[in-house]
Design an enzyme around this catalytic site. Structure first.
Site, mmCIF file in Angstrom:
data_model
loop_
_atom_site.group_PDB
_atom_site.id
_atom_site.type_symbol
_atom_site.label_atom_id
_atom_site.label_comp_id
_atom_site.label_asym_id
_atom_site.label_seq_id
_atom_site.Cartn_x
_atom_site.Cartn_y
_atom_site.Cartn_z
ATOM 1 N N THR A 58 -30.461 -64.412 2.329
ATOM 2 C CA THR A 58 -31.204 -65.358 3.150
ATOM 3 C C THR A 58 -30.244 -66.215 3.962
ATOM 4 O O THR A 58 -29.065 -66.343 3.623
ATOM 5 C CB THR A 58 -32.069 -66.302 2.291
ATOM 6 O OG1 THR A 58 -31.214 -67.052 1.416
ATOM 7 C CG2 THR A 58 -33.082 -65.523 1.466
ATOM 8 N N ILE A 59 -30.780 -66.807 5.036
ATOM 9 C CA ILE A 59 -30.093 -67.899 5.712
ATOM 10 C C ILE A 59 -30.738 -69.176 5.194
ATOM 11 O O ILE A 59 -31.974 -69.295 5.171
ATOM 12 C CB ILE A 59 -30.187 -67.782 7.248
ATOM 13 C CG1 ILE A 59 -29.500 -68.997 7.920
ATOM 14 C CG2 ILE A 59 -31.611 -67.604 7.738
ATOM 15 C CD1 ILE A 59 -29.393 -68.875 9.431
ATOM 16 N N SER A 60 -29.946 -70.097 4.721
ATOM 17 C CA SER A 60 -30.478 -71.334 4.138
ATOM 18 C C SER A 60 -31.177 -72.168 5.201
ATOM 19 O O SER A 60 -30.973 -71.997 6.403
ATOM 20 C CB SER A 60 -29.345 -72.153 3.513
ATOM 21 O OG SER A 60 -28.772 -71.475 2.424
ATOM 22 N N HIS A 65 -27.692 -76.740 5.457
ATOM 23 C CA HIS A 65 -26.445 -76.610 6.212
ATOM 24 C C HIS A 65 -25.936 -77.992 6.627
ATOM 25 O O HIS A 65 -24.726 -78.255 6.597
ATOM 26 C CB HIS A 65 -26.669 -75.729 7.446
ATOM 27 C CG HIS A 65 -26.904 -74.295 7.112
ATOM 28 N ND1 HIS A 65 -27.795 -73.509 7.783
ATOM 29 C CD2 HIS A 65 -26.344 -73.494 6.159
ATOM 30 C CE1 HIS A 65 -27.781 -72.282 7.279
ATOM 31 N NE2 HIS A 65 -26.916 -72.264 6.285
ATOM 32 N N SER A 89 -25.364 -64.693 7.240
ATOM 33 C CA SER A 89 -25.605 -64.532 8.676
ATOM 34 C C SER A 89 -24.430 -64.979 9.522
ATOM 35 O O SER A 89 -24.291 -64.566 10.671
ATOM 36 C CB SER A 89 -26.841 -65.345 9.085
ATOM 37 O OG SER A 89 -26.555 -66.744 9.045
ATOM 38 N N ASP A 110 -18.273 -62.134 2.110
ATOM 39 C CA ASP A 110 -19.523 -61.632 1.562
ATOM 40 C C ASP A 110 -19.252 -60.314 0.860
ATOM 41 O O ASP A 110 -18.289 -59.616 1.181
ATOM 42 C CB ASP A 110 -20.588 -61.464 2.646
ATOM 43 C CG ASP A 110 -21.962 -61.858 2.123
ATOM 44 O OD1 ASP A 110 -22.423 -61.214 1.150
ATOM 45 O OD2 ASP A 110 -22.568 -62.801 2.651
ATOM 46 N N ASP A 144 -15.450 -60.013 -3.298
ATOM 47 C CA ASP A 144 -16.229 -60.664 -4.351
ATOM 48 C C ASP A 144 -16.046 -62.166 -4.211
ATOM 49 O O ASP A 144 -14.982 -62.709 -4.514
ATOM 50 C CB ASP A 144 -15.738 -60.182 -5.718
ATOM 51 C CG ASP A 144 -16.561 -60.729 -6.881
ATOM 52 O OD1 ASP A 144 -17.324 -61.698 -6.684
ATOM 53 O OD2 ASP A 144 -16.436 -60.190 -7.997
ATOM 54 N N GLY A 145 -17.097 -62.852 -3.747
ATOM 55 C CA GLY A 145 -16.984 -64.283 -3.489
ATOM 56 C C GLY A 145 -16.655 -65.105 -4.705
ATOM 57 O O GLY A 145 -16.087 -66.197 -4.593
ATOM 58 N N THR A 218 -23.769 -62.657 -6.880
ATOM 59 C CA THR A 218 -23.756 -61.508 -7.800
ATOM 60 C C THR A 218 -22.809 -60.421 -7.341
ATOM 61 O O THR A 218 -22.163 -60.519 -6.302
ATOM 62 C CB THR A 218 -25.164 -60.904 -7.905
ATOM 63 O OG1 THR A 218 -25.550 -60.414 -6.606
ATOM 64 C CG2 THR A 218 -26.167 -61.936 -8.377
#
Length: 223
Positions: A58-60, A65, A89, A110, A144-145, A218
């Site tokens: 999703t975009i928050s 933001h 995004s 990401d 991996d964030g 995740t």
């Protein structure tokens, strides 16, 4: 007041966020005003709500933001290095780049290559975005964030755009001294924003803020 902040244009959205006290500083207002959310949100870009961008991401909402930008602002300088974990995004990555112009750098991380590609395409829709990418002031990377991106650190500020099960030590260690991280922590039932400061005396200060609901940070889906 977030639900009252939607607008009919990018300028109206930002003006409403400021009027409702969700944008507090002129720096954040200008940084967000100069990024057209329509380049990053596929539908209803000026609505103050989260939206799907595909790939289970999703975009928050814009007010989140704004909150993240205001929180990190004391650590955003003209030559800062910033890590945006779960860059999705690419919208907030662009806003953060505006906040550290002209010489700062933002690395967006990401775990899905499709989202990395999407962020590059989105940012390439504006002349300013194309210049950020071409100059190397913004770079999107698949990784991996939860492990951050130590190759680009240490960072003055780290933003995490997905809910971690814990405030990963690997991310805290990538902060400069001093530095700040804005991170949602919790499971799918209970999440809170934590603001974590790495202080000049090497101590770590953690402040639990307000409740939120983010998608989880995740593993990437198996390819």
């Amino acid at each position: 007041m977030a639900w009252r902040s939607s607008g009919s244009s990018n300028a109206a959205l930002i003006a409403n966020l400021a009027e409702n006290g969700l944008i507090k500083s002129d720096r954040v207002r200008k940084a967000m005003l100069n990024v057209d959310r329509a380049h990053y949100a596929p539908e209803l870009p000026y609505q103050d709500s989260p939206q799907s961008i595909g790939m289970s991401a999703t975009i928050s909402a814009p007010h989140m933001h704004a909150s993240a930008s205001e929180s990190l602002l004391p650590f955003l300088y003209p030559n800062s290095k910033v890590l945006d974990v779960g860059s999705g995004s690419g919208y907030l990555t662009h806003v953060l780049a505006n906040l550290i112009e002209p010489n700062g750098k933002v690395i967006g991380v990401d775990h899905i290559q499709g989202l990395v590609d999407l962020a590059n395409r989105n940012m390439g829709q504006s002349a300013e975005g194309k210049e950020l990418l071409a100059s190397g002031r913004v770079q999107f990377i698949k990784a991996d964030g939860r492990k951050g991106w130590p190759e680009g650190g240490p960072y003055d500020a780290i933003h995490v755009g997905a809910a971690a099960v814990e405030a990963h030590e690997s991310l805290v260690e990538q902060l400069k001294i001093p530095g700040r991280m804005f991170i949602p922590v919790g499971d799918r039932f209970s999440q809170y924003i934590w603001v974590i400061d790495r202080k000049n005396d090497w101590s770590i200060e953690k402040q639990k803020s307000y409740g939120v609901m983010y998608v989880p940070l995740t593993d990437a889906p198996k390819e």
